[in-house]
Design a protein around this motif. Structure first.
Motif, PDB file in Angstrom:
ATOM      1  N   TYR A   1      -7.572 -16.705   6.084  1.00 30.73           N
ATOM      2  CA  TYR A   1      -7.876 -16.295   7.463  1.00 30.73           C
ATOM      3  C   TYR A   1      -8.943 -17.218   8.026  1.00 30.73           C
ATOM      4  CZ  TYR A   1      -5.093 -12.240   6.468  1.00 30.73           C
ATOM      5  OH  TYR A   1      -4.026 -11.429   6.151  1.00 30.73           O
TER       6      TYR A   1
ATOM      7  N   ARG B   1      -9.876   1.344   0.688  1.00 31.90           N
ATOM      8  CA  ARG B   1      -8.772   0.948  -0.186  1.00 31.90           C
ATOM      9  C   ARG B   1      -9.337   0.318  -1.455  1.00 31.90           C
ATOM     10  NH1 ARG B   1      -6.262  -4.382   2.981  1.00 31.90           N
ATOM     11  NH2 ARG B   1      -8.135  -5.638   2.807  1.00 31.90           N
TER      12      ARG B   1
ATOM     13  N   TRP C   1     -12.079  -8.218  11.597  1.00 28.34           N
ATOM     14  CA  TRP C   1     -13.220  -7.965  10.714  1.00 28.34           C
ATOM     15  C   TRP C   1     -14.357  -8.976  10.898  1.00 28.34           C
ATOM     16  CZ3 TRP C   1     -13.141 -12.399   7.919  1.00 28.34           C
ATOM     17  CH2 TRP C   1     -11.891 -12.991   7.680  1.00 28.34           C
TER      18      TRP C   1
ATOM     19  N   PHE D   1       0.832  -1.215   0.000  1.00 29.52           N
ATOM     20  CA  PHE D   1       0.000   0.000   0.000  1.00 29.52           C
ATOM     21  C   PHE D   1       0.868   1.267   0.000  1.00 29.52           C
ATOM     22  CE2 PHE D   1      -2.839  -3.248   1.885  1.00 29.52           C
ATOM     23  CZ  PHE D   1      -3.825  -3.217   0.913  1.00 29.52           C
TER      24      PHE D   1
ATOM     25  N   ASN E   1      -2.747  -6.448  -4.958  1.00 23.34           N
ATOM     26  CA  ASN E   1      -2.975  -7.189  -3.720  1.00 23.34           C
ATOM     27  C   ASN E   1      -4.405  -7.704  -3.728  1.00 23.34           C
ATOM     28  OD1 ASN E   1      -1.886  -7.939  -1.023  1.00 23.34           O
ATOM     29  ND2 ASN E   1      -3.743  -6.884  -0.354  1.00 23.34           N
ATOM     30  N   GLU E   2      -4.565  -8.988  -3.502  1.00 18.62           N
ATOM     31  CA  GLU E   2      -5.903  -9.586  -3.446  1.00 18.62           C
ATOM     32  C   GLU E   2      -6.815  -8.932  -4.487  1.00 18.62           C
ATOM     33  OE1 GLU E   2      -7.310  -9.477   0.599  1.00 18.62           O
ATOM     34  OE2 GLU E   2      -6.171 -11.254   1.111  1.00 18.62           O
TER      35      GLU E   2
ATOM     36  N   GLU F   1      -6.957  -1.223  10.551  1.00 17.56           N
ATOM     37  CA  GLU F   1      -6.602  -2.583  10.967  1.00 17.56           C
ATOM     38  C   GLU F   1      -5.740  -2.599  12.224  1.00 17.56           C
ATOM     39  OE1 GLU F   1      -7.205  -5.508   7.541  1.00 17.56           O
ATOM     40  OE2 GLU F   1      -5.421  -4.370   7.001  1.00 17.56           O
TER      41      GLU F   1
ATOM     42  N   GLU G   1      -0.500 -14.742   3.214  1.00 15.53           N
ATOM     43  CA  GLU G   1      -1.003 -14.063   4.416  1.00 15.53           C
ATOM     44  C   GLU G   1      -1.873 -14.997   5.232  1.00 15.53           C
ATOM     45  OE1 GLU G   1      -3.405 -10.614   3.779  1.00 15.53           O
ATOM     46  OE2 GLU G   1      -2.084  -9.814   2.251  1.00 15.53           O
TER      47      GLU G   1
ATOM     48  N   HIS H   1      -5.969  -5.660  14.262  1.00 19.19           N
ATOM     49  CA  HIS H   1      -5.621  -6.953  13.648  1.00 19.19           C
ATOM     50  C   HIS H   1      -4.300  -7.409  14.256  1.00 19.19           C
ATOM     51  CE1 HIS H   1      -4.622  -9.985  10.685  1.00 19.19           C
ATOM     52  NE2 HIS H   1      -5.847  -9.883  10.204  1.00 19.19           N
TER      53      HIS H   1
HETATM   54  C1  GAL Z   1      -6.017  -9.126   3.581  1.00 19.85           C
HETATM   55  C2  GAL Z   1      -5.185  -8.007   3.010  1.00 19.85           C
HETATM   56  C3  GAL Z   1      -4.261  -7.394   4.016  1.00 19.85           C
HETATM   57  C4  GAL Z   1      -4.943  -7.203   5.333  1.00 19.85           C
HETATM   58  C5  GAL Z   1      -5.433  -8.544   5.801  1.00 19.85           C
HETATM   59  C6  GAL Z   1      -6.006  -8.550   7.199  1.00 19.85           C
HETATM   60  O1  GAL Z   1      -7.261  -9.137   2.957  1.00 19.85           O
HETATM   61  O2  GAL Z   1      -4.455  -8.441   1.905  1.00 19.85           O
HETATM   62  O3  GAL Z   1      -3.803  -6.157   3.524  1.00 19.85           O
HETATM   63  O4  GAL Z   1      -5.993  -6.305   5.169  1.00 19.85           O
HETATM   64  O5  GAL Z   1      -6.388  -9.013   4.898  1.00 19.85           O
HETATM   65  O6  GAL Z   1      -7.321  -8.156   7.295  1.00 19.85           O
END
Ligand code: GAL
Length: 657
Positions: free
Chosen positions: A274, A110, A314, A44, A148-149, A354, A306, A357
């Protein structure tokens, strides 16, 4: 396709711009101590790398790279295009995405950009070229990370630019409006198009939208994002020999991309995952997503880009990992083919959306129980480094298809309760729960090496897939097909003559009508099984009936059938069995098909074989004893006959001498 880091690498997103310069060398020192092998940099960073149009500031980035390189940390270099800087959306608000109601999605979060916007793409590619020229042969850079994603927040855009691009895509696919009219069945509801210029994306309308229009729009959106990926990749390749990837989201939540198509375009498949504690069994979903990611990588090792070191921020309530879970959860990805375990992110943010997180370095700092777990994980991954490059071997294939998902979950079907993900994930869970290993693969995959193929709710199915399954059974394979399979072709047109269209002959059955069950309604089968959701008026002219309903709308009607074909067999289950009955059927099928599995399942234990390595992850409350011979890599001890793994602990055994 190899993961370009060493051993089973520990890694993370690194966002140094959130911290003062003095912290960077300290970060790298800590990373070395924890065994961090790679970081993803710059995801980012656009707004700071190009603070105003065409003015680039790479000095701070050069400095970060130098510190990382001196510390021996490899870099997965993001192209930094994930989120446009405010100057770009201010100058060009036309790049903002628009939802199906016509509402603009504004900046402030974003990824506020339309995947079809040529203006966005021009700006993004200009930055990518700068990045590629500057860092394309930097010795620390081992991998490129496009955006990214892709599609995480902007997967479907309905703006006028997207509409025009959709028309171009349709023109390429169909060539003429007549062909589009045929495919979309526009004779229905007066939808006949006189030309492509009359076609729109499926914006919010008055009634149920045209299902083939919806399906094609989903295909188009996936292709638009893929074309963005390709465009960035091609710029990178023009300047750099470093392999290219992007982090996919192969999970039970995200269906914007046809990941099977995407997997073929990546030099190495990377996945973000996740744990979702809203699900009844989050670890079952983790295993499914990992086995599916391996399917997307066509069996090759993949990279977990990740995951969360502990809680996310979230979900409605964000569960923290308990002691020991970080290791078990990480090893589960490795067992299922990951050659690297990455996390979001290195240091927990002080500010921003975040900040709650979890991260490898928590707000409490390195003097914390959570950080000590991270250091323990780094040490454990270093001990199992030799696993890297080995391949998982599975006797079972579960077919999974994103196009089918898009078609299956549309409205105005016989039951709104039937969701595509349900059957593939439940069958995968039942089979892996027996200790068998399963690949989750695309329908076109070569099936010959498998002993059992499960075809769960393959609602949309090509003639080629149906033929390949028939051929596989003729060759001695075992296939299980579930309800709501084989019903439509690639245009979402019903296969006439009785259900389940594409599989009628293979299965030796025919249904004339569906009789879905109301929520809460159950049926009993004469083998004692209980089921819900679905029944149908099945006849079995060419198959053995193994179970019939004793009650419900269709008493006496076949619910489970088997057609023997030489040494192979084609099974059909026409209802949704409850967990116990599903597990009994999975047990019977895996035994009959000769699937490798323990004689009796070890409850609560995840057992996966990757090459010559046996992973035993004990998520249960009691010690587990599993037959094995060889060297246990985490402890270095010898295993001679049985390995006993404490509750909450793991073993990784190199089998043999
Ligand atoms: C992913 C993303 C990260 C961060 C992560 C944790 O979706 O690529 O930048 O946001 O989730 O929520």
């Amino acid at each position: 396709m190899t993961v370009p880091f060493d051993g089973i690498a520990l890694g993370c997103d690194y966002n140094p711009e959130q911290w003062p310069r003095e912290v960077w060398p300290y970060d790298v020192e800590l990373m070395r101590g924890a065994g961090v092998g790679f970081v993803t940099l710059g995801v980012f960073s656009w707004a700071l790398l190009e603070p105003s149009p065409g003015r680039f500031d790479f000095d701070w980035f050069d400095e970060v790279l130098a510190v990382l390189h001196t510390g021996g940390i490899a870099v997965d270099m993001a192209t930094a295009t994930a989120s446009p800087p405010p100057w770009l959306t201010t100058a060009h608000p036309e790049i903002l995405p628009v939802d199906a109601r016509g509402a603009t999605l504004w900046p402030g979060g974003r990824q506020a950009w339309c995947p079809s916007s040529p203006v966005f793409r021009d700006h993004a590619l200009r930055l990518v070229a700068e990045m590629a020229r500057r860092y394309g042969d930097h010795p620390a850079v081992r991998l490129w990370h496009v955006s990214n994603e892709l599609g995480c927040h902007n997967g479907r855009c309905y703006c006028d630019v997207s509409a025009a691009a959709f028309r171009v895509w349709l023109t390429d696919r169909y060539g003429s409006a007549e062909k589009l009219n045929d495919a979309w069945g526009t004779a229905f509801w007066s939808q006949h198009y006189g030309g492509f210029d009359e076609v729109l994306p499926p914006r919010l309308g008055t009634a149920t939208p045209n299902p083939t229009q919806e399906l094609d729009f989903a295909r188009f959106c996936s292709d638009e994002l893929l074309s963005h990926y390709r465009a960035e990749r091609d710029v990178l390749r023009a300047h750099s020999a470093v392999p290219v990837t992007t982090n996919l989201m192969v999970t039970a939540h995200q269906s914007e991309q046809d990941n099977h198509r995407w997997g073929r375009e990546l030099d190495v498949v990377a996945q973000d995952h996740y744990l979702d504690h809203r699900l009844a069994d989050p670890h079952a979903e983790q295993s499914f997503a990992s086995d599916l990611t391996r399917g997307v990588a066509r069996g090759a090792p993949w990279l977990l880009m990740e995951s969360a070191p502990s809680a996310v921020n979230w979900q409605p309530v964000n569960r923290a990992k308990r002691p020991g879970e970080l290791l078990l959860d990480s090893l589960s990805y490795v067992a299922r083919g990951a050659d690297a375990v990455g996390f979001f992110q290195w240091r927990a943010s002080r500010a921003g959306a975040e900040k709650f997180h979890s991260a490898l370095v928590p707000h409490a700092g390195p003097d914390s129980a959570a950080y000590r777990e991270v250091v323990g994980l780094g040490a454990a991954l270093a001990r199992i480094g030799e696993v890297a490059g080995s391949r998982v071997r599975a006797d079972v294939a579960v077919l999974f298809d994103w196009e089918c998902w898009w078609a299956c979950d549309q409205p105005s079907h016989p039951s709104g309760e039937l969701r595509y993900l349900d059957a593939p994930t439940r069958w995968h869970r039942a089979i892996t729960g027996l200790g068998a290993t399963a690949d989750v693969v695309a329908p076109g995959t070569e099936l010959r090496g498998y002993r059992l193929v499960v075809v769960p709710t393959l609602y949309l199915c090509s003639d080629a897939t149906a033929a390949a399954l028939a051929e596989y059974v003729r060759g001695g394979g075992h296939v299980l097909v579930t309800y709501f399979s084989g019903l439509v072709d690639e245009s979402d047109h019903i296969r006439l003559g009785g259900y389940p269209g594409a599989f009628r002959e293979l299965l030796g059955v025919r249904s004339e009508e569906f009789a879905p069950l109301l929520p809460g309604e159950t049926v009993t089968l004469d083998d004692g099984s209980s089921a819900d959701l679905w029944t149908e008026s099945l006849a079995a002219p060419d198959a053995e009936v193994l179970a019939r309903y004793v009650d419900g709308p269709l008493p006496g009607t076949p619910a489970l059938t088997r057609r023997a074909v030489g040494a192979g067999a084609a099974w059909y289950v026409a209802t949704r069995l409850d967990d116990a009955a599903l597990s009994r059927l999975a047990d019977r099928l895996t035994r009959e098909a000769g699937v490798t599995r323990p004689e009796e399942p070890v409850v609560g234990v995840e057992l996966v074989r990757r090459g010559r390595y046996l992973f035993v992850l004990n998520r249960g409350d009691a010690p587990a004893a599993v037959p094995a011979h060889g060297t246990e890599l985490l402890s270095g001890g010898q295993v001679d006959g049985t390995v006993t793994v404490a509750a909450g602990a793991a073993a990784v055994i190199r089998e043999g001498t």
